[in-house]
Motif scaffolding. Structure first.
Motif, PDB file in Angstrom:
ATOM      1  N   PHE A  59       0.825  -1.209   0.000  1.00  0.00           N
ATOM      2  CA  PHE A  59       0.000   0.000   0.000  1.00  0.00           C
ATOM      3  C   PHE A  59       0.863   1.266   0.000  1.00  0.00           C
ATOM      4  O   PHE A  59       2.025   1.262   0.403  1.00  0.00           O
ATOM      5  CB  PHE A  59      -0.959   0.013   1.202  1.00  0.00           C
ATOM      6  CG  PHE A  59      -0.266   0.229   2.537  1.00  0.00           C
ATOM      7  CD1 PHE A  59      -0.179   1.494   3.112  1.00  0.00           C
ATOM      8  CD2 PHE A  59       0.295  -0.844   3.218  1.00  0.00           C
ATOM      9  CE1 PHE A  59       0.456   1.692   4.333  1.00  0.00           C
ATOM     10  CE2 PHE A  59       0.936  -0.660   4.442  1.00  0.00           C
ATOM     11  CZ  PHE A  59       1.011   0.611   4.996  1.00  0.00           C
ATOM     12  N   LEU A  60       0.238   2.327  -0.487  1.00  0.00           N
ATOM     13  CA  LEU A  60       0.813   3.675  -0.470  1.00  0.00           C
ATOM     14  C   LEU A  60      -0.050   4.528   0.447  1.00  0.00           C
ATOM     15  O   LEU A  60      -1.251   4.269   0.587  1.00  0.00           O
ATOM     16  CB  LEU A  60       0.797   4.279  -1.876  1.00  0.00           C
ATOM     17  CG  LEU A  60       1.586   3.547  -2.964  1.00  0.00           C
ATOM     18  CD1 LEU A  60       1.051   3.901  -4.347  1.00  0.00           C
ATOM     19  CD2 LEU A  60       3.070   3.895  -2.862  1.00  0.00           C
ATOM     20  N   ASP A  61       0.547   5.551   1.053  1.00  0.00           N
ATOM     21  CA  ASP A  61      -0.250   6.465   1.883  1.00  0.00           C
ATOM     22  C   ASP A  61       0.433   7.827   1.918  1.00  0.00           C
ATOM     23  O   ASP A  61       1.469   8.030   1.271  1.00  0.00           O
ATOM     24  CB  ASP A  61      -0.433   5.877   3.289  1.00  0.00           C
ATOM     25  CG  ASP A  61       0.835   5.924   4.117  1.00  0.00           C
ATOM     26  OD1 ASP A  61       0.996   6.864   4.909  1.00  0.00           O
ATOM     27  OD2 ASP A  61       1.692   5.014   3.969  1.00  0.00           O
ATOM     28  N   ASN A  62      -0.133   8.741   2.671  1.00  0.00           N
ATOM     29  CA  ASN A  62       0.350  10.125   2.645  1.00  0.00           C
ATOM     30  C   ASN A  62       1.586  10.392   3.493  1.00  0.00           C
ATOM     31  O   ASN A  62       2.036  11.539   3.574  1.00  0.00           O
ATOM     32  CB  ASN A  62      -0.784  11.078   3.047  1.00  0.00           C
ATOM     33  CG  ASN A  62      -1.889  11.113   2.011  1.00  0.00           C
ATOM     34  OD1 ASN A  62      -1.673  10.791   0.842  1.00  0.00           O
ATOM     35  ND2 ASN A  62      -3.092  11.486   2.425  1.00  0.00           N
ATOM     36  N   THR A  63       2.149   9.354   4.112  1.00  0.00           N
ATOM     37  CA  THR A  63       3.437   9.550   4.809  1.00  0.00           C
ATOM     38  C   THR A  63       4.613   9.240   3.883  1.00  0.00           C
ATOM     39  O   THR A  63       5.754   9.539   4.214  1.00  0.00           O
ATOM     40  CB  THR A  63       3.560   8.645   6.060  1.00  0.00           C
ATOM     41  OG1 THR A  63       3.609   7.270   5.645  1.00  0.00           O
ATOM     42  CG2 THR A  63       2.416   8.862   7.030  1.00  0.00           C
ATOM     43  N   ASN A  64       4.347   8.630   2.728  1.00  0.00           N
ATOM     44  CA  ASN A  64       5.418   8.201   1.817  1.00  0.00           C
ATOM     45  C   ASN A  64       6.278   9.378   1.363  1.00  0.00           C
ATOM     46  O   ASN A  64       5.767  10.423   0.961  1.00  0.00           O
ATOM     47  CB  ASN A  64       4.847   7.506   0.580  1.00  0.00           C
ATOM     48  CG  ASN A  64       4.089   6.233   0.882  1.00  0.00           C
ATOM     49  OD1 ASN A  64       3.250   5.809   0.107  1.00  0.00           O
ATOM     50  ND2 ASN A  64       4.348   5.614   2.032  1.00  0.00           N
ATOM     51  N   GLY A  65       7.586   9.161   1.446  1.00  0.00           N
ATOM     52  CA  GLY A  65       8.519  10.199   1.027  1.00  0.00           C
ATOM     53  C   GLY A  65       8.851  11.194   2.125  1.00  0.00           C
ATOM     54  O   GLY A  65       9.830  11.933   2.025  1.00  0.00           O
ATOM     55  N   GLU A  66       8.040  11.224   3.164  1.00  0.00           N
ATOM     56  CA  GLU A  66       8.299  12.124   4.289  1.00  0.00           C
ATOM     57  C   GLU A  66       8.734  11.291   5.496  1.00  0.00           C
ATOM     58  O   GLU A  66       9.902  11.172   5.795  1.00  0.00           O
ATOM     59  CB  GLU A  66       7.034  12.940   4.624  1.00  0.00           C
ATOM     60  CG  GLU A  66       6.583  13.849   3.482  1.00  0.00           C
ATOM     61  CD  GLU A  66       7.573  14.971   3.200  1.00  0.00           C
ATOM     62  OE1 GLU A  66       8.261  15.421   4.144  1.00  0.00           O
ATOM     63  OE2 GLU A  66       7.661  15.406   2.027  1.00  0.00           O
ATOM     64  N   GLU A  67       7.771  10.695   6.168  1.00  0.00           N
ATOM     65  CA  GLU A  67       8.090   9.883   7.353  1.00  0.00           C
ATOM     66  C   GLU A  67       8.331   8.422   7.012  1.00  0.00           C
ATOM     67  O   GLU A  67       8.999   7.710   7.756  1.00  0.00           O
ATOM     68  CB  GLU A  67       6.964   9.992   8.374  1.00  0.00           C
ATOM     69  CG  GLU A  67       6.815  11.386   8.963  1.00  0.00           C
ATOM     70  CD  GLU A  67       5.629  11.456   9.907  1.00  0.00           C
ATOM     71  OE1 GLU A  67       5.852  11.411  11.129  1.00  0.00           O
ATOM     72  OE2 GLU A  67       4.491  11.538   9.427  1.00  0.00           O
ATOM     73  N   SER A  68       7.755   7.965   5.907  1.00  0.00           N
ATOM     74  CA  SER A  68       7.941   6.559   5.520  1.00  0.00           C
ATOM     75  C   SER A  68       8.560   6.476   4.124  1.00  0.00           C
ATOM     76  O   SER A  68       8.649   7.476   3.400  1.00  0.00           O
ATOM     77  CB  SER A  68       6.607   5.801   5.574  1.00  0.00           C
ATOM     78  OG  SER A  68       5.724   6.237   4.558  1.00  0.00           O
ATOM     79  N   TYR A  69       8.974   5.274   3.759  1.00  0.00           N
ATOM     80  CA  TYR A  69       9.641   5.041   2.472  1.00  0.00           C
ATOM     81  C   TYR A  69       8.768   5.505   1.301  1.00  0.00           C
ATOM     82  O   TYR A  69       7.560   5.222   1.259  1.00  0.00           O
ATOM     83  CB  TYR A  69       9.966   3.553   2.354  1.00  0.00           C
ATOM     84  CG  TYR A  69      10.601   3.148   1.049  1.00  0.00           C
ATOM     85  CD1 TYR A  69      11.813   3.703   0.643  1.00  0.00           C
ATOM     86  CD2 TYR A  69       9.988   2.217   0.221  1.00  0.00           C
ATOM     87  CE1 TYR A  69      12.396   3.328  -0.560  1.00  0.00           C
ATOM     88  CE2 TYR A  69      10.555   1.829  -0.980  1.00  0.00           C
ATOM     89  CZ  TYR A  69      11.771   2.403  -1.368  1.00  0.00           C
ATOM     90  OH  TYR A  69      12.339   2.033  -2.564  1.00  0.00           O
ATOM     91  N   GLY A  70       9.386   6.201   0.358  1.00  0.00           N
ATOM     92  CA  GLY A  70       8.660   6.793  -0.761  1.00  0.00           C
ATOM     93  C   GLY A  70       7.930   5.815  -1.655  1.00  0.00           C
ATOM     94  O   GLY A  70       6.920   6.155  -2.274  1.00  0.00           O
ATOM     95  N   GLY A  71       8.422   4.583  -1.720  1.00  0.00           N
ATOM     96  CA  GLY A  71       7.816   3.592  -2.603  1.00  0.00           C
ATOM     97  C   GLY A  71       6.673   2.808  -1.994  1.00  0.00           C
ATOM     98  O   GLY A  71       6.152   1.887  -2.614  1.00  0.00           O
ATOM     99  N   GLY A  72       6.263   3.172  -0.779  1.00  0.00           N
ATOM    100  CA  GLY A  72       5.184   2.438  -0.121  1.00  0.00           C
ATOM    101  C   GLY A  72       5.710   1.315   0.750  1.00  0.00           C
ATOM    102  O   GLY A  72       6.922   1.086   0.841  1.00  0.00           O
ATOM    103  N   ARG A  73       4.787   0.622   1.387  1.00  0.00           N
ATOM    104  CA  ARG A  73       5.170  -0.446   2.325  1.00  0.00           C
ATOM    105  C   ARG A  73       4.325  -1.695   2.078  1.00  0.00           C
ATOM    106  O   ARG A  73       3.361  -1.668   1.329  1.00  0.00           O
ATOM    107  CB  ARG A  73       5.010   0.056   3.767  1.00  0.00           C
ATOM    108  CG  ARG A  73       6.048   1.123   4.117  1.00  0.00           C
ATOM    109  CD  ARG A  73       5.833   1.712   5.486  1.00  0.00           C
ATOM    110  NE  ARG A  73       4.644   2.552   5.547  1.00  0.00           N
ATOM    111  CZ  ARG A  73       4.074   2.971   6.670  1.00  0.00           C
ATOM    112  NH1 ARG A  73       4.567   2.597   7.839  1.00  0.00           N
ATOM    113  NH2 ARG A  73       3.004   3.744   6.648  1.00  0.00           N
ATOM    114  N   TYR A  74       4.720  -2.779   2.735  1.00  0.00           N
ATOM    115  CA  TYR A  74       4.063  -4.070   2.571  1.00  0.00           C
ATOM    116  C   TYR A  74       3.564  -4.586   3.923  1.00  0.00           C
ATOM    117  O   TYR A  74       4.126  -4.269   4.971  1.00  0.00           O
ATOM    118  CB  TYR A  74       5.043  -5.132   2.044  1.00  0.00           C
ATOM    119  CG  TYR A  74       5.788  -4.839   0.766  1.00  0.00           C
ATOM    120  CD1 TYR A  74       5.323  -3.932  -0.181  1.00  0.00           C
ATOM    121  CD2 TYR A  74       6.986  -5.514   0.490  1.00  0.00           C
ATOM    122  CE1 TYR A  74       6.025  -3.704  -1.365  1.00  0.00           C
ATOM    123  CE2 TYR A  74       7.690  -5.298  -0.688  1.00  0.00           C
ATOM    124  CZ  TYR A  74       7.207  -4.388  -1.609  1.00  0.00           C
ATOM    125  OH  TYR A  74       7.901  -4.169  -2.776  1.00  0.00           O
TER     126      TYR A  74
END
Length: 199
Positions: A131-146
């Motif tokens: 999934f992707l969410d609005n923390t990507n690239g800021e607080e979490s990894y830009g490519g999304g998480r699993y």
């Protein structure tokens, strides 16, 4: 002489106990992933990062992100080749749709099954939830998480976003990682799970 020997044994035992630093983490998931990443035989970390690795950064555990989702099986889906960060194209099938609410708002994600992995006994019940969410690239990894999931027995499934982790290529570009399908974007900040890695 016997007293000196016993004293030496005690000093050795104490120094060994001090060397064995407990694995960092507030939850079982956090301790398990930190333990795996500290182990050079399993870790995706580069050698230079492994030398100084003490533990990953996590969002604080938040029960808001442990949700009971409605699971809807999507039979007769075509097998497709999922894009990755390299030229590798593993075969997946969209296995179902999970529907849930977070803070009173409805969300939906596709859940997938790797057609190669299910041939292995230990992965025959394995489902893949990227999934992707609005923390990507800021607080979490830009490519999304699993999130790793197992086949549910009925029409509900628990999703714990506190167990969301980064693809291996977030730590080392030598890995080939599935790219999160765009339709698996959640329009909210999922402040749970593993944060962005700072090397």
């Amino acid at each position: 002489m016997r007293h000196i020997f016993l004293l030496l044994l005690l000093v050795t035992a104490l120094s060994c106990a001090q060397d064995k630093v407990p694995v960092a983490g507030e939850t079982e998931f956090q301790r398990e992933i930190n333990s795996e990443y500290k182990d050079a035989s399993k870790s995706p970390l580069k050698a230079k990062d492994l030398k100084t690795f003490k533990g990953l950064d996590f969002f604080k555990f938040d029960s808001t992100f442990v949700v009971q989702a409605v699971f809807k099986r999507t039979p007769n889906e075509d097998v497709f080749k999922m894009k990755t960060t390299t030229s590798r194209l593993p075969e997946y099938v969209k296995y179902g749709i999970v529907s849930f609410e977070i803070n009173g708002k409805p969300y939906e994600l596709n859940i997938y099954q790797n057609q190669g992995l299910i041939k292995e006994e230990k992965y025959k019940d394995y489902l893949f939830l990227p999934f992707l969410d609005n923390t990507n690239g800021e607080e979490s990894y830009g490519g999304g998480r699993y999130i790793d999931m197992n086949l549910p027995e009925g029409d509900t499934i628990e999703i714990d976003f506190n167990s969301a982790y980064n693809p291996y290529c977030a730590y080392n570009e030598k890995y080939s990682c599935p790219i999160v399908p765009r339709e698996n974007y959640l329009d909210l900040e999922v402040r749970a799970g593993v944060k962005k890695f700072h090397d």
